[in-house]
Write a protein that holds these residues in place. Sequence first.
Motif, PDB file in Angstrom:
ATOM      1  N   ASP A  46       0.996  -1.035   0.141  1.00 42.73           N
ATOM      2  CA  ASP A  46       0.190  -0.040  -0.052  1.00 42.73           C
ATOM      3  C   ASP A  46       0.856   1.401   0.058  1.00 42.73           C
ATOM      4  O   ASP A  46       1.483   1.654   0.925  1.00 42.73           O
ATOM      5  N   ALA A  47       0.948   1.817  -1.070  1.00 46.21           N
ATOM      6  CA  ALA A  47       2.016   3.103  -1.247  1.00 46.21           C
ATOM      7  C   ALA A  47       1.528   4.322  -0.491  1.00 46.21           C
ATOM      8  O   ALA A  47       2.260   5.309  -0.325  1.00 46.21           O
ATOM      9  N   GLU A  70      10.317  -1.953 -10.636  1.00 49.16           N
ATOM     10  CA  GLU A  70       8.697  -2.144 -10.708  1.00 49.16           C
ATOM     11  C   GLU A  70       7.945  -1.206  -9.842  1.00 49.16           C
ATOM     12  O   GLU A  70       6.886  -0.675 -10.375  1.00 49.16           O
ATOM     13  N   MET A  71       8.548  -0.824  -8.784  1.00 46.08           N
ATOM     14  CA  MET A  71       7.737  -0.030  -7.846  1.00 46.08           C
ATOM     15  C   MET A  71       7.836   1.549  -8.613  1.00 46.08           C
ATOM     16  O   MET A  71       6.946   2.312  -8.352  1.00 46.08           O
ATOM     17  N   ARG A  72       9.084   1.853  -9.118  1.00 44.87           N
ATOM     18  CA  ARG A  72       8.987   3.107  -9.868  1.00 44.87           C
ATOM     19  C   ARG A  72       8.311   3.247 -10.844  1.00 44.87           C
ATOM     20  O   ARG A  72       7.598   4.231 -11.371  1.00 44.87           O
ATOM     21  N   THR A  73       7.997   2.377 -11.667  1.00 47.00           N
ATOM     22  CA  THR A  73       6.864   2.221 -12.888  1.00 47.00           C
ATOM     23  C   THR A  73       5.789   2.492 -12.403  1.00 47.00           C
ATOM     24  O   THR A  73       4.707   2.841 -13.056  1.00 47.00           O
ATOM     25  N   ARG A  74       5.372   1.990 -11.098  1.00 46.47           N
ATOM     26  CA  ARG A  74       4.149   2.150 -10.592  1.00 46.47           C
ATOM     27  C   ARG A  74       3.912   3.282 -10.104  1.00 46.47           C
ATOM     28  O   ARG A  74       2.686   3.470  -9.309  1.00 46.47           O
ATOM     29  N   GLY A  75       5.025   3.942  -9.824  1.00 48.44           N
ATOM     30  CA  GLY A  75       4.726   5.462  -9.164  1.00 48.44           C
ATOM     31  C   GLY A  75       4.784   5.153  -7.650  1.00 48.44           C
ATOM     32  O   GLY A  75       4.418   6.056  -6.979  1.00 48.44           O
ATOM     33  N   ASN A  76       5.376   4.027  -7.164  1.00 47.44           N
ATOM     34  CA  ASN A  76       5.342   3.745  -5.815  1.00 47.44           C
ATOM     35  C   ASN A  76       6.588   4.586  -5.194  1.00 47.44           C
ATOM     36  O   ASN A  76       7.725   3.828  -5.662  1.00 47.44           O
ATOM     37  N   VAL A  77       6.724   5.436  -4.286  1.00 48.89           N
ATOM     38  CA  VAL A  77       7.853   6.036  -3.908  1.00 48.89           C
ATOM     39  C   VAL A  77       8.293   5.894  -2.669  1.00 48.89           C
ATOM     40  O   VAL A  77       8.925   6.683  -1.783  1.00 48.89           O
ATOM     41  N   LEU A  78       7.757   4.834  -1.746  1.00 51.96           N
ATOM     42  CA  LEU A  78       8.246   4.515  -0.654  1.00 51.96           C
ATOM     43  C   LEU A  78       9.770   4.181  -0.570  1.00 51.96           C
ATOM     44  O   LEU A  78      10.091   3.884  -1.518  1.00 51.96           O
ATOM     45  N   PRO A  79      10.265   4.884   0.430  1.00 53.92           N
ATOM     46  CA  PRO A  79      11.918   4.724   0.516  1.00 53.92           C
ATOM     47  C   PRO A  79      12.176   3.240   0.532  1.00 53.92           C
ATOM     48  O   PRO A  79      11.592   2.637   1.597  1.00 53.92           O
ATOM     49  N   ILE A  80      13.173   2.922   0.155  1.00 55.81           N
ATOM     50  CA  ILE A  80      13.807   1.736   0.020  1.00 55.81           C
ATOM     51  C   ILE A  80      15.359   1.590   0.821  1.00 55.81           C
ATOM     52  O   ILE A  80      15.810   2.343   0.423  1.00 55.81           O
ATOM     53  N   ILE A  81      15.123   0.558   1.746  1.00 51.01           N
ATOM     54  CA  ILE A  81      16.628   0.569   2.333  1.00 51.01           C
ATOM     55  C   ILE A  81      17.113  -1.063   1.738  1.00 51.01           C
ATOM     56  O   ILE A  81      16.404  -2.101   2.105  1.00 51.01           O
ATOM     57  N   ALA A  98      18.515   4.831  -8.715  1.00 49.82           N
ATOM     58  CA  ALA A  98      17.252   4.279  -8.688  1.00 49.82           C
ATOM     59  C   ALA A  98      16.409   5.077  -7.437  1.00 49.82           C
ATOM     60  O   ALA A  98      15.072   4.615  -7.532  1.00 49.82           O
ATOM     61  N   GLY A  99      16.965   5.600  -6.803  1.00 46.09           N
ATOM     62  CA  GLY A  99      16.341   6.264  -5.566  1.00 46.09           C
ATOM     63  C   GLY A  99      16.481   5.591  -4.062  1.00 46.09           C
ATOM     64  O   GLY A  99      15.727   6.148  -3.108  1.00 46.09           O
ATOM     65  N   ALA A 100      17.392   4.690  -4.203  1.00 46.23           N
ATOM     66  CA  ALA A 100      17.221   3.930  -2.644  1.00 46.23           C
ATOM     67  C   ALA A 100      17.953   4.738  -1.653  1.00 46.23           C
ATOM     68  O   ALA A 100      18.671   6.137  -1.890  1.00 46.23           O
ATOM     69  N   CYS A 101      17.371   4.865  -0.409  1.00 41.43           N
ATOM     70  CA  CYS A 101      17.794   5.707   0.706  1.00 41.43           C
ATOM     71  C   CYS A 101      18.842   5.113   1.606  1.00 41.43           C
ATOM     72  O   CYS A 101      19.692   5.842   2.373  1.00 41.43           O
ATOM     73  N   ASP A 102      19.127   3.727   1.490  1.00 42.78           N
ATOM     74  CA  ASP A 102      20.341   3.360   2.253  1.00 42.78           C
ATOM     75  C   ASP A 102      20.776   1.924   1.547  1.00 42.78           C
ATOM     76  O   ASP A 102      19.968   1.384   0.845  1.00 42.78           O
ATOM     77  N   PHE A 103      21.856   1.501   1.818  1.00 42.67           N
ATOM     78  CA  PHE A 103      22.279   0.106   1.616  1.00 42.67           C
ATOM     79  C   PHE A 103      23.102  -0.430   2.703  1.00 42.67           C
ATOM     80  O   PHE A 103      24.101   0.129   3.150  1.00 42.67           O
ATOM     81  N   GLN A 118      14.575   4.614  10.851  1.00 37.54           N
ATOM     82  CA  GLN A 118      13.705   5.494  11.486  1.00 37.54           C
ATOM     83  C   GLN A 118      14.077   6.785  10.586  1.00 37.54           C
ATOM     84  O   GLN A 118      13.169   7.645  10.346  1.00 37.54           O
ATOM     85  N   GLN A 119      15.483   6.877  10.041  1.00 33.60           N
ATOM     86  CA  GLN A 119      15.691   7.871   9.321  1.00 33.60           C
ATOM     87  C   GLN A 119      14.829   7.823   7.882  1.00 33.60           C
ATOM     88  O   GLN A 119      14.379   9.121   7.357  1.00 33.60           O
ATOM     89  N   ALA A 120      14.620   6.627   7.423  1.00 28.47           N
ATOM     90  CA  ALA A 120      13.855   6.733   6.077  1.00 28.47           C
ATOM     91  C   ALA A 120      12.350   7.078   6.237  1.00 28.47           C
ATOM     92  O   ALA A 120      11.936   7.938   5.423  1.00 28.47           O
ATOM     93  N   LEU A 121      11.915   6.522   7.496  1.00 31.27           N
ATOM     94  CA  LEU A 121      10.463   7.053   7.629  1.00 31.27           C
ATOM     95  C   LEU A 121      10.343   8.671   8.043  1.00 31.27           C
ATOM     96  O   LEU A 121       9.747   9.083   7.411  1.00 31.27           O
ATOM     97  N   SER A 122      11.265   9.043   8.731  1.00 33.37           N
ATOM     98  CA  SER A 122      11.276  10.653   8.941  1.00 33.37           C
ATOM     99  C   SER A 122      11.541  11.291   7.536  1.00 33.37           C
ATOM    100  O   SER A 122      10.831  12.456   7.361  1.00 33.37           O
ATOM    101  N   ARG A 123      12.508  11.047   6.749  1.00 34.60           N
ATOM    102  CA  ARG A 123      12.736  11.562   5.561  1.00 34.60           C
ATOM    103  C   ARG A 123      11.657  11.728   4.574  1.00 34.60           C
ATOM    104  O   ARG A 123      11.157  12.589   3.931  1.00 34.60           O
TER     105      ARG A 123
END
Length: 210
Positions: A46-47, A70-81, A98-103, A118-123
């Motif tokens: 659920d985006a 696939e998330m990007r194709t669907r317009g799903n911008v939830l942050p990815i770790i 491709a937009g990941a926020c951490d690795f 927590q940083q991903a959720l906050s950002r």
Amino acid sequence: MTAAKQVVYVVDDDQGMLDSTVWLLESVGLQAIPFTSGRAFLDACDADLNACVLLDVRMPGMGGLNVQEEMRTRGNVLPIIFVSGHADVPIVVRAFKAGACDFIEKPYNEQLLLDSVQQALSRFEHSRSGNSDHDGLLSRLASLTPRERDVLLPLVQGYTNREIAEQLDISVKTVDLYRSRVMKRMQAERLADLVGMAIAVKLIDPLHLR
């Protein structure tokens, strides 16, 4: 938004790792929703939630990078770790491009993972309200000395310390020193952080890395 209303999607084909990660997240009051395949996650995601995604890179069938695409194709911008036992520079670069926020590399430090979540959720909340850390990143970059920038560029391009030493005609020990200073000034704990920062400020072109 309270922690109880924050969701973390955990996608990992390793059931043991999946269970332990879910337990860790729930122990601090987060809602963790587990999936053992990328396709199952995509079908259920659920985006619109205040959420982030912990995504394993290497999985049978649909790998993490394909899920991200696939998330990007669907317009799903939830942050990815991303989490992976094989965090080589090309994979890290592709993920950040491709937009990941951490690795984060496996086996991960529990506190490091929780901090990243927590940083991903906050950002994500801040991005929805129009805020950005971009100016702070540019300021830290501007604080580097010319020699530190000389080391930064090949470092995020995937060159080894020895190769950088040969390029700059300095000792490996000196490269180690400058590398440490660069990481500290840029507030980067890992090379993956530094690569993401360099891409974010367009210091490097991901398409022309090694």
